[in-house]
Design a protein around this motif. Structure first.
Motif, PDB file in Angstrom:
ATOM      1  N   GLU A 263      -7.824   3.499  -3.493  1.00  0.00           N
ATOM      2  CA  GLU A 263      -8.766   3.412  -2.379  1.00  0.00           C
ATOM      3  C   GLU A 263      -9.671   4.636  -2.269  1.00  0.00           C
ATOM      4  O   GLU A 263     -10.734   4.565  -1.659  1.00  0.00           O
TER       5      GLU A 263
ATOM      6  N   GLN B 195       0.863  -1.178   0.000  1.00  0.00           N
ATOM      7  CA  GLN B 195       0.000   0.000   0.000  1.00  0.00           C
ATOM      8  C   GLN B 195       0.902   1.231   0.000  1.00  0.00           C
ATOM      9  O   GLN B 195       1.902   1.276   0.724  1.00  0.00           O
TER      10      GLN B 195
ATOM     11  N   ASN C 171     -11.982   3.676  -5.657  1.00  0.00           N
ATOM     12  CA  ASN C 171     -12.235   2.258  -5.921  1.00  0.00           C
ATOM     13  C   ASN C 171     -11.947   1.859  -7.364  1.00  0.00           C
ATOM     14  O   ASN C 171     -12.353   0.789  -7.808  1.00  0.00           O
TER      15      ASN C 171
ATOM     16  N   SER D 102      -3.453   0.475  -3.273  1.00  0.00           N
ATOM     17  CA  SER D 102      -3.135  -0.809  -2.645  1.00  0.00           C
ATOM     18  C   SER D 102      -3.137  -1.914  -3.684  1.00  0.00           C
ATOM     19  O   SER D 102      -3.869  -1.844  -4.676  1.00  0.00           O
TER      20      SER D 102
END
Length: 151
Positions: free
Chosen positions: A64, A36, A67, A89
């Motif tokens: 993140e 990440q 999305n 990530s």
């Protein structure tokens, strides 16, 4: 026109920095890790043209914040970096993980205040790296602003 040139040049330089990461460099055994990376921006970051590339050999990368899913390599341009913080990530285990980025002055005619990136990398949930970079007005296009590579 000048701003478009800078955007294109930054993206090409950043992508070029990752070309050296090939499948020939993969370690044996297929072991990998979950990675990440968070890029935190401060200062006058909206006055600069920015680009970040995250490459994860062996898995997809997820932004993140939105999305959005990228197959193997995420390329974030200036529009995607218009927020104070972005976190990317790996979706699964990655054998290799590389982060590269560049920043250039957005307008030669205006004097901008400095901006700063704090880049935090985590491997399997544990912080393994933290870099702080400061960019100042008049900075030229460079490919060595941010280059991180992990196996």
């Amino acid at each position: 026109m000048k701003k478009l040139f800078y955007r294109l040049a930054v993206c090409l330089c950043v992508i070029g920095g990752l070309v050296g990461c090939s499948k020939d460099d993969e370690p044996g055994g297929g072991e990998g890790a979950m990675y990440q990376v968070t890029v935190q921006q401060s200062g006058d970051y909206r006055s600069y043209i920015k680009s970040v590339v995250v490459a994860a050999n062996g898995t997809s990368v997820i932004n993140e914040n939105t999305n959005e899913k990228f197959k193997g390599t995420a390329i974030l341009d200036d529009d995607a970096l218009a927020v104070p913080s972005v976190t990317l990530s790996t979706e699964g285990s990655a054998i290799e993980f590389a982060v590269s980025g560049g920043v250039v002055d957005g307008d030669d005619g205006a004097v901008n205040e400095p901006m700063q990136w704090v880049v935090v990398v985590r491997k399997n949930g544990k912080e393994i790296d933290r870099k702080t970079l400061t960019f100042e007005d008049g900075k030229q296009i460079a490919t060595d602003d941010l280059k991180l590579y992990y196996k």
